[in-house]
Motif scaffolding. Structure first.
Motif, short mmCIF file in Angstrom:
data_model
loop_
_atom_site.label_atom_id
_atom_site.label_comp_id
_atom_site.label_asym_id
_atom_site.label_seq_id
_atom_site.Cartn_x
_atom_site.Cartn_y
_atom_site.Cartn_z
N GLN A 165 0.80 -1.22 0.00
CA GLN A 165 0.00 0.00 0.00
C GLN A 165 0.84 1.28 0.00
OE1 GLN A 165 -3.32 -0.11 -0.34
NE2 GLN A 165 -3.17 -2.33 -0.43
N THR A 166 2.13 1.14 0.30
CA THR A 166 2.98 2.34 0.30
C THR A 166 3.64 2.59 -1.05
OG1 THR A 166 4.86 1.05 1.15
CG2 THR A 166 3.47 2.17 2.78
N ILE A 167 3.33 1.76 -2.05
CA ILE A 167 3.81 2.03 -3.40
C ILE A 167 3.13 3.31 -3.91
CG2 ILE A 167 3.88 1.16 -5.78
CD1 ILE A 167 3.90 -1.66 -4.64
N SER A 168 3.90 4.22 -4.45
CA SER A 168 3.36 5.51 -4.88
C SER A 168 3.20 5.57 -6.39
CB SER A 168 4.30 6.65 -4.43
OG SER A 168 4.43 6.67 -3.03
N GLY A 169 2.28 6.39 -6.82
CA GLY A 169 2.05 6.59 -8.24
C GLY A 169 1.56 7.99 -8.52
N VAL A 170 1.29 8.23 -9.79
CA VAL A 170 0.69 9.50 -10.23
C VAL A 170 -0.60 9.15 -10.97
CG1 VAL A 170 0.95 11.52 -11.72
CG2 VAL A 170 2.92 10.66 -10.44
N HIS A 171 -1.69 9.78 -10.57
CA HIS A 171 -2.99 9.57 -11.23
C HIS A 171 -3.30 10.78 -12.09
CE1 HIS A 171 -4.18 6.73 -7.67
NE2 HIS A 171 -3.20 6.27 -8.42
N TYR A 172 -3.74 10.50 -13.32
CA TYR A 172 -3.99 11.57 -14.29
C TYR A 172 -5.47 11.55 -14.65
CZ TYR A 172 -3.23 14.53 -18.42
OH TYR A 172 -3.25 15.55 -19.35
N ASN A 173 -6.17 12.63 -14.32
CA ASN A 173 -7.61 12.73 -14.61
C ASN A 173 -7.81 13.53 -15.89
OD1 ASN A 173 -8.27 11.38 -12.14
ND2 ASN A 173 -7.86 13.28 -11.05
N PHE A 174 -8.69 13.03 -16.76
CA PHE A 174 -8.80 13.56 -18.12
C PHE A 174 -10.25 13.54 -18.57
CE2 PHE A 174 -9.21 12.49 -22.63
CZ PHE A 174 -8.37 13.39 -23.27
N SER A 175 -10.70 14.66 -19.14
CA SER A 175 -12.03 14.67 -19.75
C SER A 175 -12.01 15.49 -21.03
CB SER A 175 -13.08 15.22 -18.78
OG SER A 175 -12.86 16.59 -18.53
N LEU A 176 -12.74 15.01 -22.01
CA LEU A 176 -12.86 15.71 -23.29
C LEU A 176 -13.95 16.77 -23.21
CD1 LEU A 176 -12.53 12.58 -25.57
CD2 LEU A 176 -11.04 14.58 -25.69
N PRO A 177 -13.83 17.86 -23.96
CA PRO A 177 -14.85 18.91 -23.92
C PRO A 177 -16.18 18.42 -24.49
CG PRO A 177 -13.25 19.34 -25.65
CD PRO A 177 -12.72 18.18 -24.86
N LEU A 178 -17.26 19.03 -24.04
CA LEU A 178 -18.59 18.67 -24.53
C LEU A 178 -18.68 18.81 -26.05
CD1 LEU A 178 -21.55 17.90 -23.98
CD2 LEU A 178 -22.00 20.34 -23.57
N ALA A 179 -17.97 19.81 -26.60
CA ALA A 179 -18.01 20.03 -28.05
C ALA A 179 -17.55 18.80 -28.83
CB ALA A 179 -17.12 21.23 -28.41
N PHE A 180 -16.64 18.04 -28.27
CA PHE A 180 -16.18 16.82 -28.94
C PHE A 180 -17.34 15.85 -29.12
CE2 PHE A 180 -14.81 12.41 -28.75
CZ PHE A 180 -13.79 12.36 -29.69
N TRP A 181 -18.09 15.61 -28.04
CA TRP A 181 -19.20 14.65 -28.09
C TRP A 181 -20.35 15.19 -28.94
CZ3 TRP A 181 -17.18 10.39 -26.50
CH2 TRP A 181 -16.23 10.39 -25.48
N GLN A 182 -20.56 16.50 -28.90
CA GLN A 182 -21.62 17.09 -29.72
C GLN A 182 -21.33 16.91 -31.20
OE1 GLN A 182 -21.42 21.02 -27.96
NE2 GLN A 182 -23.38 20.74 -26.90
N ALA A 183 -20.07 17.13 -31.59
CA ALA A 183 -19.71 16.98 -33.00
C ALA A 183 -19.68 15.52 -33.43
CB ALA A 183 -18.35 17.62 -33.25
N ARG A 184 -19.21 14.66 -32.55
CA ARG A 184 -19.04 13.26 -32.92
C ARG A 184 -20.35 12.49 -32.90
NH1 ARG A 184 -18.34 8.15 -31.49
NH2 ARG A 184 -16.61 6.94 -32.40
N ASP A 185 -21.19 12.77 -31.89
CA ASP A 185 -22.39 11.95 -31.69
C ASP A 185 -23.70 12.72 -31.78
OD1 ASP A 185 -21.01 9.39 -30.99
OD2 ASP A 185 -20.23 10.59 -29.35
#
Length: 519
Positions: free
Chosen positions: A144-164
């Motif tokens: 449990q003491t192993i360390s890492g880096v977490h990367y949070n990512f989200s695409l803009p709403l415009a991407f989904w509007q254009a694609r779908d």
């Protein structure tokens, strides 16, 4: 090989503006050590505030395990500057202590030396500590003491509007969730590229290796440390942060309802193994419950779908309410060559790769295929830099040279890079692509390759300690750039006031509180 992306990339090039507004956040873990490289057991500094309620600086598993959290933001420069300011400030609040710059922990004599994170007397705080007690008893404190880096990512709403063709996020939540699950499936199929490029844990303390046969395959670096000559990220291997109990869950990433059902089932299904631990011993809680997962966050995965939860809302309830809001990438080792554990180059690469994963076709994935892909990852994390290493595809016997697949992937990523650079009026993403592409022909230049060279000269402890001292001096010498001392003082006061309020409202016995929670 990789999917044919010609049509998808041509579409992206015609709609380049839809990538304006990618939102990111970073979480970085690190252990506090003394000047000799030993884990400390001093409390979380009160000069920072309360680890339970501080929004930017808290603890993870252990009291000595700091976690830095940036708010979500659309600017890479803002996010990395914010993270740097958190490190600069914390460096001044921990006295003579240092921050360990590697993913794998510094040498720890005994697991008993690792003190669980403490969050005060409230039921909420006690819950977090008992949960960690359960993790310690189930999997061991060292892991449990192993360390890492977490990367949070989200695409803009415009991407989904254009694609779908959706109009807004609420109306299109199912479509957006489907798109993020496509990203996740491609991440499992091709995400081994992340530990290949950025894995930084080719060595580990021999105390982690319980299996004598596996220990024999390691080359001795020092009395307490071994390494594998071609390893990239032992943190991600079966020897690192793993959970064997979860392999039988059969959780897949095809649909939101089945994913949520699998997680919820695991939090309600008793485990024969964990039942043997007991929930209480001599009146002291050993775990929150004896289910396969104590809580939903115990589910370990190198990538997770997320949504910001409301008060008293579980992560899966939040997903059911609003769909997937963002993706949490959890496969990044701490970068030892950066004082903040991550670089702008890594951020730009992950952006490119996650966009590619969202655009590429991704057939549904069965639980057996997922296990095959995990073995593929294990090949890379254990022997990724091995000459003529190959990569498998699915559960069949088809293999291709890792370098060939990597170069093919980067041809696509270069086109994504040009789209992003066109929006930003520079060549930053393209330059990252061109440099990283060369690492498939020069594995010694990957992070694990460079780290292995360094630890052979200095030893893991010497390498880590020298960097920790160097970064301490560097961070203390740098002025805050985005935040101010006043900002940190305000957060300290707010966090302590919030802690006091939570503890003053603690009007339920913890046993009853936990009983209601488990029910």
């Amino acid at each position: 090989m990789i999917p044919n992306m010609s049509e998808a990339l041509s579409w992206l090039e015609k709609h380049h503006t839809i990538l304006h507004g990618i939102v990111r956040g970073i979480e970085r873990e690190t252990l506090r050590i003394d000047t000799h490289g030993n884990l400390v057991n001093t409390p979380f500094p009160s000069s920072i505030g309360s680890s339970l309620t501080h929004p930017w600086i808290t603890t993870d598993f252990a009291e000595s395990m700091l976690e830095f959290i940036t708010p979500a933001n659309a600017s890479i420069d803002y996010t990395l500057t914010f993270l740097s300011d958190l490190h600069r400030y914390a460096s001044g609040q921990i006295g003579d202590e240092l921050m360990w710059p590697l993913s794998m922990p510094c040498f720890v004599n005994h697991e008993q030396d690792i003190q669980l994170a403490q969050y005060g007397t409230s039921n909420e705080g006690r819950l977090k500590t008992v949960y960690r007690q359960g993790l310690k008893n189930r999997y061991g404190a060292m892991m449990q003491t192993i360390s890492g880096v977490h990367y949070n990512f989200s695409l803009p709403l415009a991407f989904w509007q254009a694609r779908d063709g959706i109009r807004n996020a609420e109306e299109g939540k199912d479509v957006i969730s489907e798109g993020y699950f496509r990203l996740i499936r491609n991440y499992y199929r091709f995400g081994w590229v992340i530990p290949y490029l950025f894995g930084a844990s080719p060595s580990m303390c021999s105390c982690f290796i319980k299996n004598p046969e596996k220990l024999q395959s390691f080359l001795e670096l020092t009395e307490n440390t071994g390494y594998l000559p071609y390893a990239t990220s032992l943190r991600l291997s079966d020897l690192g942060y793993t959970n064997d109990a979860q392999r039988s869950l059969g959780i897949t990433f095809n649909r939101l309802d089945t994913y949520v059902e699998g997680i919820k089932r695991a939090t309600k299904t008793k485990s024969e193994t964990f039942s043997q631990l007991g929930i209480k011993q001599k009146g002291i809680y050993q775990q929150l419950n004896d289910n396969i997962l104590q809580i939903e966050n115990e589910f370990y995965a190198p990538i997770r779908p997320k949504r910001v939860a409301h008060a008293n809302e579980t992560p899966t309830d939040a997903l059911l309410r609003g769909g997937i809001e963002y993706i949490e990438v959890r496969a990044l080792d701490v970068n030892p060559f950066s004082p903040i554990g991550i670089t702008e180059e890594q951020v730009r690469f992950i952006d490119l790769f996650l966009i590619w994963c969202t655009l590429a076709q991704a057939p549904e994935m069965s639980a057996p295929e997922l296990e095959c892909l995990k073995r593929n990852w294990n090949r890379v994390v254990m022997e990724g830099r091995k000459p003529n290493q190959v990569i498998g595809f699915g559960c069949d016997s088809h293999f291709e040279p890792l370098s060939k697949v990597g170069h093919a992937l980067f041809k696509d990523l270069l086109r994504v890079a040009d789209v992003l650079d066109r929006n930003n009026h520079n060549h930053a993403y393209r330059e990252v692509c061109l440099r990283l592409d060369t690492l498939f022909d020069h594995p010694e230049l990957t992070l694990s390759g460079k780290m292995l060279k360094a630890i052979k000269e200095l030893g893991t402890e010497g390498f880590g300690l020298s960097l920790a001292k160097q970064y301490k001096q560097q961070l203390l010498a740098e002025p805050l750039q985005l935040l101010t001392t006043t900002d940190f003082n305000k957060q300290r006061i707010r966090s302590l006031n919030k802690l006091e309020m939570i503890e003053s409202q603690n009007n339920m016995d913890f046993d009853e509180f936990l009983k209601q929670l488990n029910a």
